[in-house]
Structure formats: structure tokens, C-alpha cells
Design a protein around this motif. Structure first.
Motif, PDB file in Angstrom:
ATOM      1  N   SER A 297       0.867  -1.174   0.000  1.00 21.26           N
ATOM      2  CA  SER A 297       0.000   0.000   0.000  1.00 21.26           C
ATOM      3  C   SER A 297       0.909   1.231   0.000  1.00 21.26           C
ATOM      4  N   ASP A 298       0.569   2.226  -0.823  1.00 17.56           N
ATOM      5  CA  ASP A 298       1.498   3.345  -0.983  1.00 17.56           C
ATOM      6  C   ASP A 298       1.685   4.187   0.276  1.00 17.56           C
ATOM      7  N   TYR A 299       0.669   4.253   1.160  1.00 15.95           N
ATOM      8  CA  TYR A 299       0.819   5.083   2.355  1.00 15.95           C
ATOM      9  C   TYR A 299       1.887   4.512   3.298  1.00 15.95           C
ATOM     10  N   ILE A 300       2.084   3.186   3.288  1.00 12.47           N
ATOM     11  CA  ILE A 300       3.120   2.571   4.125  1.00 12.47           C
ATOM     12  C   ILE A 300       4.505   2.978   3.615  1.00 12.47           C
ATOM     13  N   VAL A 301       4.688   2.912   2.314  1.00  9.62           N
ATOM     14  CA  VAL A 301       5.984   3.269   1.733  1.00  9.62           C
ATOM     15  C   VAL A 301       6.266   4.758   1.927  1.00  9.62           C
ATOM     16  N   GLU A 302       5.256   5.587   1.791  1.00  7.09           N
ATOM     17  CA  GLU A 302       5.452   7.030   2.023  1.00  7.09           C
ATOM     18  C   GLU A 302       5.913   7.268   3.455  1.00  7.09           C
ATOM     19  N   ARG A 303       5.348   6.544   4.408  1.00  3.69           N
ATOM     20  CA  ARG A 303       5.778   6.688   5.791  1.00  3.69           C
ATOM     21  C   ARG A 303       7.239   6.252   5.960  1.00  3.69           C
ATOM     22  N   TYR A 304       7.614   5.142   5.310  1.00  5.16           N
ATOM     23  CA  TYR A 304       9.023   4.717   5.341  1.00  5.16           C
ATOM     24  C   TYR A 304       9.943   5.846   4.861  1.00  5.16           C
ATOM     25  N   LEU A 305       9.546   6.479   3.762  1.00  5.87           N
ATOM     26  CA  LEU A 305      10.371   7.545   3.188  1.00  5.87           C
ATOM     27  C   LEU A 305      10.481   8.736   4.137  1.00  5.87           C
ATOM     28  N   LYS A 306       9.381   9.084   4.775  1.00  6.85           N
ATOM     29  CA  LYS A 306       9.386  10.220   5.686  1.00  6.85           C
ATOM     30  C   LYS A 306      10.235   9.936   6.925  1.00  6.85           C
ATOM     31  N   LEU A 307      10.191   8.684   7.407  1.00  5.87           N
ATOM     32  CA  LEU A 307      10.921   8.331   8.624  1.00  5.87           C
ATOM     33  C   LEU A 307      12.389   8.021   8.365  1.00  5.87           C
ATOM     34  N   LEU A 308      12.650   7.316   7.271  1.00  9.10           N
ATOM     35  CA  LEU A 308      13.974   6.733   7.061  1.00  9.10           C
ATOM     36  C   LEU A 308      14.750   7.327   5.901  1.00  9.10           C
ATOM     37  N   ASP A 309      14.092   8.103   5.068  1.00  9.14           N
ATOM     38  CA  ASP A 309      14.752   8.738   3.930  1.00  9.14           C
ATOM     39  C   ASP A 309      15.436   7.669   3.059  1.00  9.14           C
ATOM     40  N   ASN A 310      16.751   7.745   2.933  1.00  5.85           N
ATOM     41  CA  ASN A 310      17.462   6.821   2.041  1.00  5.85           C
ATOM     42  C   ASN A 310      17.449   5.371   2.516  1.00  5.85           C
ATOM     43  N   GLU A 311      17.177   5.164   3.812  1.00 11.86           N
ATOM     44  CA  GLU A 311      17.144   3.802   4.351  1.00 11.86           C
ATOM     45  C   GLU A 311      15.847   3.068   4.003  1.00 11.86           C
ATOM     46  N   ALA A 312      14.887   3.766   3.442  1.00 13.04           N
ATOM     47  CA  ALA A 312      13.609   3.134   3.111  1.00 13.04           C
ATOM     48  C   ALA A 312      13.802   1.936   2.180  1.00 13.04           C
ATOM     49  N   ILE A 313      14.704   2.066   1.219  1.00 14.70           N
ATOM     50  CA  ILE A 313      14.984   0.953   0.304  1.00 14.70           C
ATOM     51  C   ILE A 313      15.565  -0.226   1.071  1.00 14.70           C
ATOM     52  N   ASP A 314      16.444   0.059   2.044  1.00 15.89           N
ATOM     53  CA  ASP A 314      17.026  -1.006   2.857  1.00 15.89           C
ATOM     54  C   ASP A 314      15.938  -1.782   3.596  1.00 15.89           C
ATOM     55  N   LEU A 315      14.955  -1.050   4.123  1.00 15.70           N
ATOM     56  CA  LEU A 315      13.848  -1.702   4.828  1.00 15.70           C
ATOM     57  C   LEU A 315      13.009  -2.538   3.874  1.00 15.70           C
ATOM     58  N   LEU A 316      12.692  -1.979   2.726  1.00 15.80           N
ATOM     59  CA  LEU A 316      11.908  -2.727   1.736  1.00 15.80           C
ATOM     60  C   LEU A 316      12.627  -4.012   1.325  1.00 15.80           C
ATOM     61  N   GLU A 317      13.923  -3.925   1.147  1.00 13.55           N
ATOM     62  CA  GLU A 317      14.706  -5.111   0.774  1.00 13.55           C
ATOM     63  C   GLU A 317      14.758  -6.113   1.929  1.00 13.55           C
ATOM     64  N   ALA A 318      14.945  -5.627   3.135  1.00 12.97           N
ATOM     65  CA  ALA A 318      15.005  -6.517   4.302  1.00 12.97           C
ATOM     66  C   ALA A 318      13.696  -7.261   4.496  1.00 12.97           C
ATOM     67  N   ASN A 319      12.587  -6.590   4.194  1.00 10.07           N
ATOM     68  CA  ASN A 319      11.280  -7.237   4.352  1.00 10.07           C
ATOM     69  C   ASN A 319      11.034  -8.339   3.322  1.00 10.07           C
ATOM     70  N   GLU A 320      11.887  -8.416   2.322  1.00  6.37           N
ATOM     71  CA  GLU A 320      11.787  -9.494   1.332  1.00  6.37           C
ATOM     72  C   GLU A 320      12.462 -10.782   1.827  1.00  6.37           C
ATOM     73  N   ILE A 321      13.226 -10.671   2.904  1.00 11.89           N
ATOM     74  CA  ILE A 321      13.932 -11.836   3.460  1.00 11.89           C
ATOM     75  C   ILE A 321      13.075 -12.449   4.564  1.00 11.89           C
ATOM     76  N   PRO A 322      12.640 -13.699   4.428  1.00 14.60           N
ATOM     77  CA  PRO A 322      11.761 -14.303   5.440  1.00 14.60           C
ATOM     78  C   PRO A 322      12.395 -14.326   6.828  1.00 14.60           C
ATOM     79  N   MET A 323      11.561 -14.199   7.847  1.00 10.12           N
ATOM     80  CA  MET A 323      12.031 -14.290   9.229  1.00 10.12           C
ATOM     81  C   MET A 323      12.539 -15.699   9.503  1.00 10.12           C
ATOM     82  N   PRO A 324      13.686 -15.839  10.142  1.00  5.36           N
ATOM     83  CA  PRO A 324      14.122 -17.171  10.566  1.00  5.36           C
ATOM     84  C   PRO A 324      13.235 -17.672  11.701  1.00  5.36           C
ATOM     85  N   GLN A 325      13.149 -18.967  11.862  1.00 10.76           N
ATOM     86  CA  GLN A 325      12.416 -19.512  13.000  1.00 10.76           C
ATOM     87  C   GLN A 325      13.258 -19.349  14.250  1.00 10.76           C
ATOM     88  N   THR A 326      12.639 -18.900  15.311  1.00 10.20           N
ATOM     89  CA  THR A 326      13.342 -18.734  16.580  1.00 10.20           C
ATOM     90  C   THR A 326      12.507 -19.313  17.708  1.00 10.20           C
TER      91      THR A 326
END
Length: 330
Positions: free
Chosen positions: A30-59
Motif C-alpha cells: 500500500s502506498d501510504y506505508i511506503v510514504e511513511r518509510y520515506l518520511k521516517l527513514l529517507d534513504n534507508e527506506a529501500i534497505d527496509l523494503l529489501e530486508a522485508n523481502e527476506i523471510p524471518m528465521p524460525q526462533t
């Protein structure tokens, strides 16, 4: 009144940039989530989007109320599991590989461990529940944090575990029994309607949008329409107000939301602080960073910097907001 409306607009109805729309389409958000990432993290928003593509390990969390953790390690390794200790969690292990389902072992059925994500575990360690205290877990199913409270207090506590939905109470009760605990009662009720008083400690792991578990459940990228955010925020605000009414003076409330949304973290706490009944405890955390004190031109209470945020791209956890509050003396 006009100022409050302007704040609400800035928090809930910020404009969506063309960059956010483009990234939202690329990553399926949803675009409002990504806009919030950009407002909070600026250039790190892409890093977050990429990290969210990696599944959580089981713990898992070792239940040292029933078994020594070194003994559990040996048992799992002998079964063919490859596991790794999580350094910032006293009882936490990452499952690197397993010969079969982690929830299908004899050790799991015996209550020797609980499947739990790292950020979720950290919440209760930061809460630091005390023995012989009266504790309320306001949203407890399926029992991860209630069982952790009981574990850390060696089942020497008065715990009230609250759950609204009847179909979730079964798993809550099953998990607490499976892990060997008895110092609790379960209440089936909307936590906003509780009439309890003078609790020593309260945990509110609040119902949320679940934006923090996108790595675990990619459907969360689009599962909530933007209009839901204000409803979720109001529920969290109401629950936290109820917690303040139930806690005794000098008692502690731990508020957590498994979300990266300002609406579910900083803005909830900012509004709560206006009651002038609680203050924020400065909490040391082995991981995480300060929460935000500004968003989209809205300035929050400076004390909110002492709340904690966890980020998938920085800390390898879910997205989480954690804040500890102390009720002032009357």
C-alpha cells in the motif's frame, strides 16, 4: 480544536509522493506505508523494503522452568537440528536448519520451548517482570508473553491473562499448561471493560496493523486499508488509557506494538502523556534505537525518545515499538 485537526491530518492523511507510489508498485505495498518509510527513514527506506523481502528465521525460547537450556540444545542437536544462540536474548535460539517441523518434537510437546520471534521476546525482557507481583497481560493469546512472564518469575506471580476471542483462549490455555505454569487466571473479556485495580505491572502488547511482521506474513503489505489506521490507533489509545486506570501509583506499564507505524507508537504515547499521569522510563535495550520525536511537521513530546524502535533492516527482528511507562504518585 483546529490545531488538533491539523495534527490528525498530518499523521493520518499525509500526501503520497510519486516516489512512494513507484516503490509501492515495485515491492507490492500500500502506498501510504511506503510514504511513511520515506518520511521516517529517507534513504534507508529501500534497505527496509529489501530486508522485508527476506523471510524471518524460525526462533524459539527455551523454557528453563522445565529444562536447562544447555540440555535442550543437546537434545535438539542430537535430533539433527542446527541451532544458534541469539546473543541479546537470554533464552533465545535461531533454528538454522531442522529435520522436521519445529513444533512437532517431543521437546516442544513437553513444553521445553516456545516458538517466538526475537522482538516479541525482547519486549518481556525489557518489561523485567518481578516475582510476587500482580501482573496483567491485556492481550495475551496465544500465550508467548504470558508464558515468558511466568518463566522469568519462576511461576511465582499473580498473572491475569486477558483475551477477547474465545477461539484464541484454547491456544492460550494449552500453551500455559504445556509449559508447566499454574500461577495465572484467564479472563475472556474486552480488556477495555476490565474492572481490576492496583496492578504492580501491566503488559499491553497491543492489537496492531501487524506491519512489523511483513517478513513473516507478506500479505501485511496490503492487508490494511489506510482508513483502518485511525481505528487501530484509537483502540490502542483506549487500551492504554485503561492500563493507566488499572495500574497502582509507581506501577509500570510496558506498551508494545508490532508495527513500524508512527500512528501505533509515538502518536499513541504522545497523546497519553497529555494525561500527566505517567512518565516514560529510560530503558536500556541491547538492540534498537530511539523512537521518533517528530513526524511530518508534528513535534512529539521529547520524552518519547526514550521509547525503543526495532527495524528489520537494522536489527534483524520484526518491526516493533516498545515503551515503558511509570504511573506518577497521586
Amino acid at each position: 480544536m483546529g490545531r488538533n485537526l491539523d495534527i490528525e491530518e498530518r499523521i493520518f492523511n499525509y500526501e503520497i509522493s510519486s516516489e512512494a507510489k513507484k516503490l509501492a508498485e515495485k515491492y507490492g505495498y500500500s502506498d501510504y506505508i511506503v510514504e511513511r518509510y520515506l518520511k521516517l527513514l529517507d534513504n534507508e527506506a529501500i534497505d527496509l523494503l529489501e530486508a522485508n523481502e527476506i523471510p524471518m528465521p524460525q526462533t524459539i525460547r527455551c523454557n528453563d522452568f522445565l529444562i536447562r537450556c544447555d540440555e535442550l540444545e543437546k537434545r535438539l542437536v542430537n535430533k539433527g537440528f542446527k541451532i544458534k544462540k541469539i546473543p541479546f536474548l537470554p533464552h533465545g535460539y535461531e533454528i538454522i536448519s531442522s529435520p522436521y517441523k519445529v513444533g512437532a518434537t517431543h521437546e516442544y510437546l513437553m513444553g521445553y520451548y516456545y516458538l517466538q520471534d526475537p522482538g516479541s521476546m525482547l519486549v518481556v525482557y525489557l518489561m523485567n517482570p518481578k516475582k510476587n507481583s500482580f501482573i496483567i497481560d491485556m492481550a495475551s493469546a496465544p500465550g508467548g508473553k504470558s508464558s515468558q512472564i511466568l518463566q522469568l518469575t519462576k511461576d511465582n506471580v499473580k498473572l491475569v491473562s486477558v483475551e477477547l476471542k474465545k477461539d484464541r483462549i484454547k491456544s492460550l490455555r494449552s500453551n500455559l499448561q504445556r509449559m508447566g505454569f499454574s500461577s495465572y487466571i484467564i479472563l475472556e473479556i474486552d480488556a477495555r471493560k476490565l474492572s481490576l485495580k492496583d496492578a504492580d505491572m501491566i503488559l499491553l502488547d497491543s492489537p496492531s496493523s501487524g506491519e512489523g511482521i511483513i517478513r513473516k506474513d507478506p500479505k501485511r503489505k496490503k492487508s490494511r486499508p489506510r482508513s483502518d489506521m485511525k481505528k487501530i490507533h484509537m483502540l490502542q489509545f483506549q487500551l492504554l488509557n485503561k492500563a493507566i486506570d488499572m495500574i497502582k501509583p509507581e506501577g509500570e506499564i510496558t506498551y508494545a506494538a508490532c508495527s513500524t507505524a508512527i500512528e501505533e507508537g509515538e502518536y499513541v504515547i504522545d497523546k497519553i502523556l497529555r494525561r500527566n499521569e505517567v512518565d516514560i522510563l529510560n530503558t536500556y535495550s541491547p538492540i534498537g534505537e530511539h523512537a521518533f520525536i517528530e513526524f511530518n511537521g508534528v513535534k512529539f513530546d521529547d520524552r518519547i525518545k526514550n521509547c525503543i524502535r526495532l527495524w528489520p533492516h537494522k536489527h534483524g527482528t520484526e518491526g516493533f515499538f516498545i515503551c515503558r511507562l511509570k504511573k506518577n504518585q497521586n
